[in-house]
Structures are given as structure tokens and as C-alpha cells.
Design a protein around this motif. Structure first.
Motif, PDB file in Angstrom:
ATOM      1  N   PRO A 104      13.640  52.863  17.558  1.00  0.00           N
ATOM      2  CA  PRO A 104      13.860  53.015  18.990  1.00  0.00           C
ATOM      3  C   PRO A 104      12.903  53.995  19.662  1.00  0.00           C
ATOM      4  CG  PRO A 104      15.952  53.004  17.834  1.00  0.00           C
ATOM      5  CD  PRO A 104      14.879  53.060  16.790  1.00  0.00           C
ATOM      6  N   ASP A 105      12.488  55.030  18.961  1.00  0.00           N
ATOM      7  CA  ASP A 105      11.555  55.992  19.566  1.00  0.00           C
ATOM      8  C   ASP A 105      10.216  55.336  19.906  1.00  0.00           C
ATOM      9  OD1 ASP A 105      13.405  58.022  19.513  1.00  0.00           O
ATOM     10  OD2 ASP A 105      12.643  58.909  17.651  1.00  0.00           O
ATOM     11  N   ALA A 106       9.755  54.424  19.072  1.00  0.00           N
ATOM     12  CA  ALA A 106       8.509  53.710  19.367  1.00  0.00           C
ATOM     13  C   ALA A 106       8.672  52.822  20.593  1.00  0.00           C
ATOM     14  CB  ALA A 106       8.080  52.875  18.160  1.00  0.00           C
ATOM     15  N   ILE A 107       9.832  52.204  20.733  1.00  0.00           N
ATOM     16  CA  ILE A 107      10.106  51.367  21.912  1.00  0.00           C
ATOM     17  C   ILE A 107      10.137  52.235  23.166  1.00  0.00           C
ATOM     18  CG2 ILE A 107      11.854  49.925  23.030  1.00  0.00           C
ATOM     19  CD1 ILE A 107      12.572  48.979  20.123  1.00  0.00           C
ATOM     20  N   ARG A 108      10.791  53.379  23.084  1.00  0.00           N
ATOM     21  CA  ARG A 108      10.842  54.291  24.234  1.00  0.00           C
ATOM     22  C   ARG A 108       9.450  54.796  24.610  1.00  0.00           C
ATOM     23  NH1 ARG A 108      15.168  56.111  21.167  1.00  0.00           N
ATOM     24  NH2 ARG A 108      17.156  55.398  21.993  1.00  0.00           N
ATOM     25  N   GLU A 109       8.621  55.096  23.608  1.00  0.00           N
ATOM     26  CA  GLU A 109       7.261  55.564  23.881  1.00  0.00           C
ATOM     27  C   GLU A 109       6.431  54.460  24.537  1.00  0.00           C
ATOM     28  OE1 GLU A 109       3.800  57.871  24.174  1.00  0.00           O
ATOM     29  OE2 GLU A 109       5.932  58.362  24.089  1.00  0.00           O
ATOM     30  N   HIS A 110       6.560  53.250  24.055  1.00  0.00           N
ATOM     31  CA  HIS A 110       5.866  52.126  24.666  1.00  0.00           C
ATOM     32  C   HIS A 110       6.290  51.986  26.127  1.00  0.00           C
ATOM     33  CE1 HIS A 110       5.686  47.804  25.784  1.00  0.00           C
ATOM     34  NE2 HIS A 110       4.476  47.894  25.267  1.00  0.00           N
ATOM     35  N   ALA A 111       7.606  52.022  26.386  1.00  0.00           N
ATOM     36  CA  ALA A 111       8.113  51.898  27.753  1.00  0.00           C
ATOM     37  C   ALA A 111       7.595  53.037  28.633  1.00  0.00           C
ATOM     38  CB  ALA A 111       9.640  51.883  27.738  1.00  0.00           C
ATOM     39  N   ARG A 112       7.569  54.251  28.095  1.00  0.00           N
ATOM     40  CA  ARG A 112       7.078  55.400  28.856  1.00  0.00           C
ATOM     41  C   ARG A 112       5.621  55.201  29.259  1.00  0.00           C
ATOM     42  NH1 ARG A 112       3.958  59.437  28.621  1.00  0.00           N
ATOM     43  NH2 ARG A 112       3.323  59.128  26.461  1.00  0.00           N
ATOM     44  N   ARG A 113       4.795  54.754  28.303  1.00  0.00           N
ATOM     45  CA  ARG A 113       3.367  54.542  28.587  1.00  0.00           C
ATOM     46  C   ARG A 113       3.148  53.437  29.617  1.00  0.00           C
ATOM     47  NH1 ARG A 113       0.125  54.775  22.802  1.00  0.00           N
ATOM     48  NH2 ARG A 113       1.100  56.680  22.019  1.00  0.00           N
ATOM     49  N   VAL A 114       3.996  52.429  29.582  1.00  0.00           N
ATOM     50  CA  VAL A 114       3.872  51.314  30.524  1.00  0.00           C
ATOM     51  C   VAL A 114       4.418  51.697  31.898  1.00  0.00           C
ATOM     52  CG1 VAL A 114       4.602  48.927  31.011  1.00  0.00           C
ATOM     53  CG2 VAL A 114       3.938  49.582  28.689  1.00  0.00           C
ATOM     54  N   GLY A 115       5.406  52.586  31.912  1.00  0.00           N
ATOM     55  CA  GLY A 115       6.056  52.964  33.158  1.00  0.00           C
ATOM     56  C   GLY A 115       7.201  52.043  33.515  1.00  0.00           C
ATOM     57  N   MET A 116       7.904  51.560  32.483  1.00  0.00           N
ATOM     58  CA  MET A 116       9.050  50.685  32.711  1.00  0.00           C
ATOM     59  C   MET A 116      10.233  51.215  31.913  1.00  0.00           C
ATOM     60  SD  MET A 116       7.976  47.303  30.599  1.00  0.00           S
ATOM     61  CE  MET A 116       7.552  47.366  28.866  1.00  0.00           C
ATOM     62  N   PRO A 117      11.444  50.812  32.286  1.00  0.00           N
ATOM     63  CA  PRO A 117      12.614  51.310  31.573  1.00  0.00           C
ATOM     64  C   PRO A 117      12.834  50.583  30.247  1.00  0.00           C
ATOM     65  CG  PRO A 117      13.304  49.788  33.263  1.00  0.00           C
ATOM     66  CD  PRO A 117      11.813  49.965  33.419  1.00  0.00           C
ATOM     67  N   ALA A 118      13.568  51.230  29.406  1.00  0.00           N
ATOM     68  CA  ALA A 118      14.159  50.588  28.230  1.00  0.00           C
ATOM     69  C   ALA A 118      15.635  50.957  28.324  1.00  0.00           C
ATOM     70  CB  ALA A 118      13.513  51.088  26.951  1.00  0.00           C
ATOM     71  N   SER A 119      16.332  50.308  29.260  1.00  0.00           N
ATOM     72  CA  SER A 119      17.693  50.683  29.631  1.00  0.00           C
ATOM     73  C   SER A 119      18.630  50.746  28.437  1.00  0.00           C
ATOM     74  CB  SER A 119      18.249  49.694  30.655  1.00  0.00           C
ATOM     75  OG  SER A 119      17.353  49.521  31.717  1.00  0.00           O
ATOM     76  N   GLU A 120      18.527  49.760  27.580  1.00  0.00           N
ATOM     77  CA  GLU A 120      19.365  49.700  26.387  1.00  0.00           C
ATOM     78  C   GLU A 120      18.533  49.127  25.252  1.00  0.00           C
ATOM     79  OE1 GLU A 120      23.625  48.374  27.322  1.00  0.00           O
ATOM     80  OE2 GLU A 120      22.403  47.453  28.911  1.00  0.00           O
ATOM     81  N   ILE A 121      18.718  49.672  24.057  1.00  0.00           N
ATOM     82  CA  ILE A 121      17.997  49.211  22.868  1.00  0.00           C
ATOM     83  C   ILE A 121      19.032  48.936  21.784  1.00  0.00           C
ATOM     84  CG2 ILE A 121      16.289  49.784  21.110  1.00  0.00           C
ATOM     85  CD1 ILE A 121      15.109  51.801  23.170  1.00  0.00           C
ATOM     86  N   PHE A 122      19.000  47.716  21.254  1.00  0.00           N
ATOM     87  CA  PHE A 122      19.948  47.316  20.224  1.00  0.00           C
ATOM     88  C   PHE A 122      19.190  46.797  18.997  1.00  0.00           C
ATOM     89  CE2 PHE A 122      21.926  46.394  24.332  1.00  0.00           C
ATOM     90  CZ  PHE A 122      23.124  47.087  24.220  1.00  0.00           C
ATOM     91  N   PRO A 123      19.494  47.287  17.803  1.00  0.00           N
ATOM     92  CA  PRO A 123      18.924  46.678  16.603  1.00  0.00           C
ATOM     93  C   PRO A 123      19.557  45.310  16.384  1.00  0.00           C
ATOM     94  CG  PRO A 123      20.405  48.472  16.009  1.00  0.00           C
ATOM     95  CD  PRO A 123      20.345  48.431  17.502  1.00  0.00           C
ATOM     96  N   VAL A 124      18.753  44.343  15.980  1.00  0.00           N
ATOM     97  CA  VAL A 124      19.249  42.992  15.706  1.00  0.00           C
ATOM     98  C   VAL A 124      19.750  42.952  14.265  1.00  0.00           C
ATOM     99  CG1 VAL A 124      18.594  40.561  15.485  1.00  0.00           C
ATOM    100  CG2 VAL A 124      17.703  41.933  17.380  1.00  0.00           C
ATOM    101  N   LEU A 125      20.991  42.525  14.098  1.00  0.00           N
ATOM    102  CA  LEU A 125      21.579  42.439  12.764  1.00  0.00           C
ATOM    103  C   LEU A 125      21.310  41.101  12.105  1.00  0.00           C
ATOM    104  CD1 LEU A 125      25.028  44.128  13.449  1.00  0.00           C
ATOM    105  CD2 LEU A 125      22.941  45.155  12.524  1.00  0.00           C
ATOM    106  N   ASP A 126      21.232  40.032  12.941  1.00  0.00           N
ATOM    107  CA  ASP A 126      21.047  38.693  12.406  1.00  0.00           C
ATOM    108  C   ASP A 126      20.604  37.794  13.554  1.00  0.00           C
ATOM    109  OD1 ASP A 126      21.000  36.580  10.650  1.00  0.00           O
ATOM    110  OD2 ASP A 126      23.171  36.471  10.364  1.00  0.00           O
ATOM    111  N   THR A 127      20.091  36.634  13.244  1.00  0.00           N
ATOM    112  CA  THR A 127      19.679  35.662  14.246  1.00  0.00           C
ATOM    113  C   THR A 127      20.364  34.335  13.947  1.00  0.00           C
ATOM    114  OG1 THR A 127      17.525  36.726  14.463  1.00  0.00           O
ATOM    115  CG2 THR A 127      17.699  34.466  15.270  1.00  0.00           C
ATOM    116  N   VAL A 128      20.943  33.750  14.976  1.00  0.00           N
ATOM    117  CA  VAL A 128      21.554  32.424  14.872  1.00  0.00           C
ATOM    118  C   VAL A 128      20.830  31.548  15.884  1.00  0.00           C
ATOM    119  CG1 VAL A 128      23.654  31.075  15.138  1.00  0.00           C
ATOM    120  CG2 VAL A 128      23.773  33.422  14.239  1.00  0.00           C
TER     121      VAL A 128
END
Length: 99
Positions: free
Chosen positions: A62-86
Motif C-alpha cells: 500500500p505504501d507504494a500505491i500511496r507514493e504513486h498517487a502522491r506523485r501523480v496528484g490523485m487520491p487513493a481513497s481506499e486500498i484493498f488487497p485482493v484475496l482471490d479473483t472470480v
């Protein structure tokens, strides 16, 4: 890297602003290629008329996602790890494009 869902609620006033942010996001993502990888985004119309997204990313955390968002200047309002894909069906846009 792990898979994450990121909610960017009402981040843009319209689609042209989102397109500009996507260009910046791609550039910054390329600079951070070892930490984040943008997979896809679903663009949604928010109740107030603004534009938001639900994004799928691979990231070291999540810290890498937040850093990416900060550099872009956009929010990362909520971050969820994906447990599985259906997957029941392919996304309709992809299926139509293939025809």
C-alpha cells in the motif's frame, strides 16, 4: 508484487481531466516500475456528477500505491488487497472490441 483494488472517489470533474491524470499516472508508473504496475481501471460516474475510478494495480504494498498517487496528484481513497479473483465473463468492452 501483490494485487490491489484502489478506489479513487470523485477525483476528477470530467473525462478530459481523468485522461490527463492517466497520462501522468502512466509516466510515474513507468518511473516506479519495480514497485507499482497499473493493470486496469473502471471509470464510474459519481452521484455528484464527478468522475471516479476503481483501479486494479500490482504493487509491493500500500505504501507504494500511496507514493504513486502522491506523485501523480490523485487520491487513493481506499486500498484493498485482493484475496482471490472470480471471473464469470470477460469485461463487455473487451468482448465487443474482439468482434
Amino acid at each position: 508484487m501483490e494485487l490491489y483494488v484502489i478506489r479513487r472517489a470523485g477525483a476528477w470533474p470530467d473525462l478530459p481531466e481523468l485522461a490527463r491524470a492517466a497520462e501522468t499516472s502512466t509516466r510515474v508508473g513507468n518511473e516506479m516500475a519495480g514497485d507499482v504496475r497499473w493493470i486496469r481501471s473502471y471509470v464510474v460516474r459519481e452521484p455528484d456528477g464527478r468522475v471516479g475510478t476503481v483501479c486494479i494495480y500490482e504493487a509491493t504494498g500500500p505504501d507504494a500505491i500511496r507514493e504513486h498517487a502522491r506523485r501523480v496528484g490523485m487520491p487513493a481513497s481506499e486500498i484493498f488487497p485482493v484475496l482471490d479473483t472470480v471471473v464469470v465473463r470477460d469485461d463487455p468492452q473487451r468482448a465487443q472490441a474482439a468482434e
